[in-house]
Design an enzyme around this catalytic site. Structure first.
Site, PDB file in Angstrom:
ATOM      1  N   ASP A 136     -11.627  -8.206   1.458  1.00 14.56           N
ATOM      2  CA  ASP A 136     -10.194  -8.459   1.295  1.00 14.56           C
ATOM      3  C   ASP A 136      -9.620  -9.001   2.598  1.00 14.56           C
ATOM      4  O   ASP A 136      -9.853  -8.456   3.688  1.00 14.56           O
ATOM      5  CB  ASP A 136      -9.509  -7.141   0.921  1.00 14.56           C
ATOM      6  CG  ASP A 136      -8.115  -7.339   0.359  1.00 14.56           C
ATOM      7  OD1 ASP A 136      -7.402  -8.232   0.851  1.00 14.56           O
ATOM      8  OD2 ASP A 136      -7.731  -6.587  -0.554  1.00 14.56           O
ATOM      9  N   LYS A 138      -6.775  -8.784   3.741  1.00 13.55           N
ATOM     10  CA  LYS A 138      -5.856  -7.861   4.413  1.00 13.55           C
ATOM     11  C   LYS A 138      -6.567  -6.648   5.004  1.00 13.55           C
ATOM     12  O   LYS A 138      -5.909  -5.767   5.590  1.00 13.55           O
ATOM     13  CB  LYS A 138      -4.760  -7.401   3.450  1.00 13.55           C
ATOM     14  CG  LYS A 138      -5.210  -6.511   2.300  1.00 13.55           C
ATOM     15  CD  LYS A 138      -4.003  -6.060   1.488  1.00 13.55           C
ATOM     16  CE  LYS A 138      -4.420  -5.165   0.322  1.00 13.55           C
ATOM     17  NZ  LYS A 138      -5.170  -5.917  -0.719  1.00 13.55           N
ATOM     18  N   ARG A 237       0.654  -7.566 -21.584  1.00  7.45           N
ATOM     19  CA  ARG A 237      -0.031  -8.078 -20.396  1.00  7.45           C
ATOM     20  C   ARG A 237      -0.166  -9.600 -20.430  1.00  7.45           C
ATOM     21  O   ARG A 237      -0.124 -10.260 -19.393  1.00  7.45           O
ATOM     22  CB  ARG A 237      -1.427  -7.462 -20.298  1.00  7.45           C
ATOM     23  CG  ARG A 237      -1.435  -5.978 -20.004  1.00  7.45           C
ATOM     24  CD  ARG A 237      -2.857  -5.475 -19.933  1.00  7.45           C
ATOM     25  NE  ARG A 237      -2.950  -4.145 -19.342  1.00  7.45           N
ATOM     26  CZ  ARG A 237      -3.975  -3.722 -18.631  1.00  7.45           C
ATOM     27  NH1 ARG A 237      -5.000  -4.531 -18.403  1.00  7.45           N
ATOM     28  NH2 ARG A 237      -4.001  -2.496 -18.137  1.00  7.45           N
ATOM     29  N   GLU A 306      -9.270  -8.163 -16.833  1.00  3.10           N
ATOM     30  CA  GLU A 306      -9.577  -7.296 -17.959  1.00  3.10           C
ATOM     31  C   GLU A 306      -9.492  -8.029 -19.297  1.00  3.10           C
ATOM     32  O   GLU A 306      -9.728  -7.425 -20.345  1.00  3.10           O
ATOM     33  CB  GLU A 306      -8.672  -6.060 -17.951  1.00  3.10           C
ATOM     34  CG  GLU A 306      -8.957  -5.153 -16.755  1.00  3.10           C
ATOM     35  CD  GLU A 306      -8.165  -3.859 -16.777  1.00  3.10           C
ATOM     36  OE1 GLU A 306      -7.234  -3.746 -17.615  1.00  3.10           O
ATOM     37  OE2 GLU A 306      -8.468  -2.963 -15.972  1.00  3.10           O
ATOM     38  N   ARG A 352      -4.819   7.291 -10.034  1.00  7.68           N
ATOM     39  CA  ARG A 352      -4.521   6.257 -11.045  1.00  7.68           C
ATOM     40  C   ARG A 352      -5.269   6.552 -12.351  1.00  7.68           C
ATOM     41  O   ARG A 352      -5.812   5.657 -13.002  1.00  7.68           O
ATOM     42  CB  ARG A 352      -4.889   4.869 -10.539  1.00  7.68           C
ATOM     43  CG  ARG A 352      -3.966   4.309  -9.465  1.00  7.68           C
ATOM     44  CD  ARG A 352      -4.149   2.795  -9.373  1.00  7.68           C
ATOM     45  NE  ARG A 352      -3.300   2.224  -8.339  1.00  7.68           N
ATOM     46  CZ  ARG A 352      -3.749   1.727  -7.187  1.00  7.68           C
ATOM     47  NH1 ARG A 352      -5.043   1.767  -6.922  1.00  7.68           N
ATOM     48  NH2 ARG A 352      -2.937   1.204  -6.307  1.00  7.68           N
ATOM     49  N   LYS A 375     -15.450   6.638  -9.552  1.00  9.41           N
ATOM     50  CA  LYS A 375     -15.334   6.263  -8.165  1.00  9.41           C
ATOM     51  C   LYS A 375     -15.720   7.425  -7.264  1.00  9.41           C
ATOM     52  O   LYS A 375     -15.650   8.582  -7.669  1.00  9.41           O
ATOM     53  CB  LYS A 375     -13.899   5.864  -7.833  1.00  9.41           C
ATOM     54  CG  LYS A 375     -13.354   4.601  -8.460  1.00  9.41           C
ATOM     55  CD  LYS A 375     -11.904   4.397  -7.991  1.00  9.41           C
ATOM     56  CE  LYS A 375     -11.372   3.050  -8.490  1.00  9.41           C
ATOM     57  NZ  LYS A 375      -9.965   2.868  -8.067  1.00  9.41           N
TER      58      LYS A 375
END
Length: 428
Positions: A136, A138, A237, A306, A352, A375
Site C-alpha cells: 500500500d 500509504k 452496491r 466482490e 468488522r 484473519k
C-alpha cells in the site's frame, strides 16, 4: 650484526602482516555473523492448546521455536541474503516433482503487520512459484523499505510495478490486484493459476495440497470465484454511484445517484474477493473488451472486487464456471452473522464482523481444511499463528520427497522424558 638486524626486520615485518591478516579475518567473521546475534534465544513457548497439533507431545516431546524476532531481524540487521534465507527458514528447493511441474502465482497485498507478512511469505514460498507483492502506497516508509529489502533476496519474488493507495471497499483494492496481474502476465515462470492473499491470511493446505486441489477433476482448467447472483440486499452496491475518498472510505454520491445498467447487459454476481484463476483467464481479464468495460463501469461501485471476478467468471471465458455457486473452499472465515450455523463462535474477537483467530479456533480451521484462513493478528492472539505455522510446516516437510535441510525447521523437538524423540518418532 647486519645479518642479525636483517633477520629482526624480517621477523617484525612478518609479525605485522600476520596481525593485519588476523584482524581482517576477525572483522569479516564479526560482520558475517552479526545477523544471527540479533535473534533471541528466549522464544515464546507453544501454548498448551497447541500441543494437540504437534507430533510426539503425548510422549513427552517438547517443541522449541527457533526464530522469535522476525520483525526486528528484518528492520535492524545488515541484511545479507545468504544469511537471511536460512536464518528465516525459507524452503530453498522444490519438495516434489509434482509441485515443480505445476508452479503457482501469488498476489499478496500488504500494508501493516510486517512480521505476519514475513511468516506468510515463508509459509507459501517455494522456489518454483512466483510472487507479486503489492505494498500500500500509504504504508510507512520504513515498512515499505523492509518489504523491498526482503523481496530483493528472491529471484521469483518482486514488488508490484505500480502501488495504489488502497481504500477499504474501494476500487483501489481491485486495481492493486490488476497491477500485479499485469506484472505476472509478463513473468517467464510458467505459472498455471494465480491466488490472491492479504497480509493477515495464512495457509492451511500445503503447497502440494494446493497443487492437487487445483488439478482435481472439479477444478482442473477452472476458476474459483465463489459467489451467486447478486442478492437484492446487496444491489445498492452497484445500483447507486459511490466515490472513493482516497485512503479513507467509500461514500455514496449525492443523495443516491443511480448508475447506468452494467455493460453488455451482464448479470451482476456477488461473492468473495478471493480467487484462484487460470493463466488464460488472466489474459482474458487484461485484454477482453468485456472485462475492460465492466472494470470501467465498476469504478464508482462499492467494494467492486466482490462482484468483478465472479461476474466475469459467469461469461464465456477461459476457465469460466457458470454454475459454480459458492463452491471452491478458498477461505476459512468466521463471520459474526454465521455464528451457530457454520461455526461455533469466535474464540478470539471480531473486527468488522470477521473473527481474529485465537488458538482455540484452530481445531475448526484445521478440520475445515480450506486453502487459507483469515484473519490473524500478532499483538492480540500471537499463540494462534505460532501454533498454526508450526503445524503447517510439519505437514509441508512430512510430504516432501527430497531430503530435509535443517534450516527449513521452524522448531525442533526434544524429549522431556527418558525416551528420546528419535526413538519415539521412528517407532511411530
Amino acid at each position: 650484526m647486519r645479518q642479525l638486524e636483517g633477520t629482526k626486520c624480517s621477523f617484525l615485518l612478518c609479525l605485522g602482516m600476520s596481525i593485519i591478516i588476523c584482524s581482517v579475518i576477525y572483522l569479516r567473521a564479526g560482520i558475517t555473523t552479526q545477523p544471527a546475534e540479533t535473534k533471541t534465544s528466549s522464544c515464546r513457548p507453544f501454548s498448551s492448546e497447541c500441543k494437540a497439533f504437534l507430533p510426539g507431545t503425548e510422549k513427552g516431546v517438547e517443541w522449541h521455536r527457533h526464530d522469535c524476532q522476525v520483525e526486528s531481524y528484518i528492520l535492524n540487521s545488515p541484511l545479507q541474503c545468504s544469511n537471511l534465507i536460512p536464518d528465516l527458514h525459507f524452503i530453498t528447493r522444490p519438495l516434489s516433482g509434482e509441485e515443480e511441474d505445476y508452479p503457482l502465482a501469488f498476489i499478496v497485498t500488504v500494508h501493516k503487520e510486517l512480521e505476519l507478512f514475513v511468516r506468510l511469505l515463508r509459509a507459501i514460498y517455494m522456489p518454483q512459484n512466483v510472487y507479486c507483492i503489492h505494498v500500500d502506497a500509504k504504508a510507512p516508509y520504513e515498512y515499505q523499505m523492509a518489504v523491498q529489502r526482503l523481496v530483493s533476496c528472491f529471484q521469483n519474488t518482486f514488488l508490484s510495478s505500480r502501488s495504489e493507495t488502497v481504500t477499504y471497499a474501494g476500487f483501489s483494492r481491485l486495481q492493486a490486484d490488476l497491477n500485479c496481474m499485469r506484472d505476472l502476465a509478463k513473468s517467464k515462470i510458467g505459472w498455471r493459476k494465480v491466488v490472491n492473499l492479504c497480509g493477515q491470511d495464512f495457509p492451511v493446505k500445503s503447497n502440494l495440497e494446493l497443487v492437487r486441489y487445483m488439478q482435481s477433476k472439479e477444478w482442473r482448467d477452472r476458476n474459483m470465484t465463489p459467489g451467486v447472483k447478486q442478492p437484492v440486499s446487496m444491489s445498492h452496491r452497484t445500483r447507486l454511484q459511490h466515490k472513493e475518498i482516497i485512503g479513507s472510505h467509500v461514500a455514496r454520491k449525492g443523495l443516491g445517484l443511480k448508475k447506468s445498467p452494467p455493460p453488455y447487459n451482464l448479470q451482476v454476481y456477488f461473492g468473495t474477493a478471493y480467487y484462484a484463476l487460470t493463466r488464460a483467464f488472466v489474459d482474458f481479464v487484461l485484454k477482453s473488451p468485456i472485462a475492460h468495460d465492466l472494470l470501467e463501469w465498476s469504478k464508482d461501485t462499492f467494494s467492486p472486487d466482490e462482484h468483478y471476478w465472479v461476474t466475469l467468471n459467469h461469461v464465456k471465458a477461459p476457465g469460466s464456471h457458470m454454475d459454480g455457486g459458492w463452491a471452491g473452499d478458498i477461505r476459512a472465515i468466521k463471520w459474526r452473522d454465521q455464528e451457530g450455523r457454520t461455526h461455533n463462535g469466535c474464540k478470539g474477537h471480531y473486527v468488522r464482523d470477521i473473527c481474529i483467530y485465537g488458538v482455540e479456533d484452530l481445531p475448526w480451521i484445521i478440520n475445515r481444511n480450506s486453502m487459507f484462513a483469515n484473519k490473524f493478528e500478532r499483538n492480540t492472539f500471537p499463540e494462534a499463528l505460532d501454533c498454526l505455522e508450526q503445524w503447517h510446516r510439519n505437514k509441508v516437510l512430512s510430504q516432501a520427497t527430497v531430503p530435509i535441510d535443517p534450516s527449513w525447521l521452524l522448531a525442533t523437538p526434544s524429549s522431556s522424558s527418558s525416551s528420546s524423540y528419535s526413538n519415539s518418532s521412528t517407532g511411530a
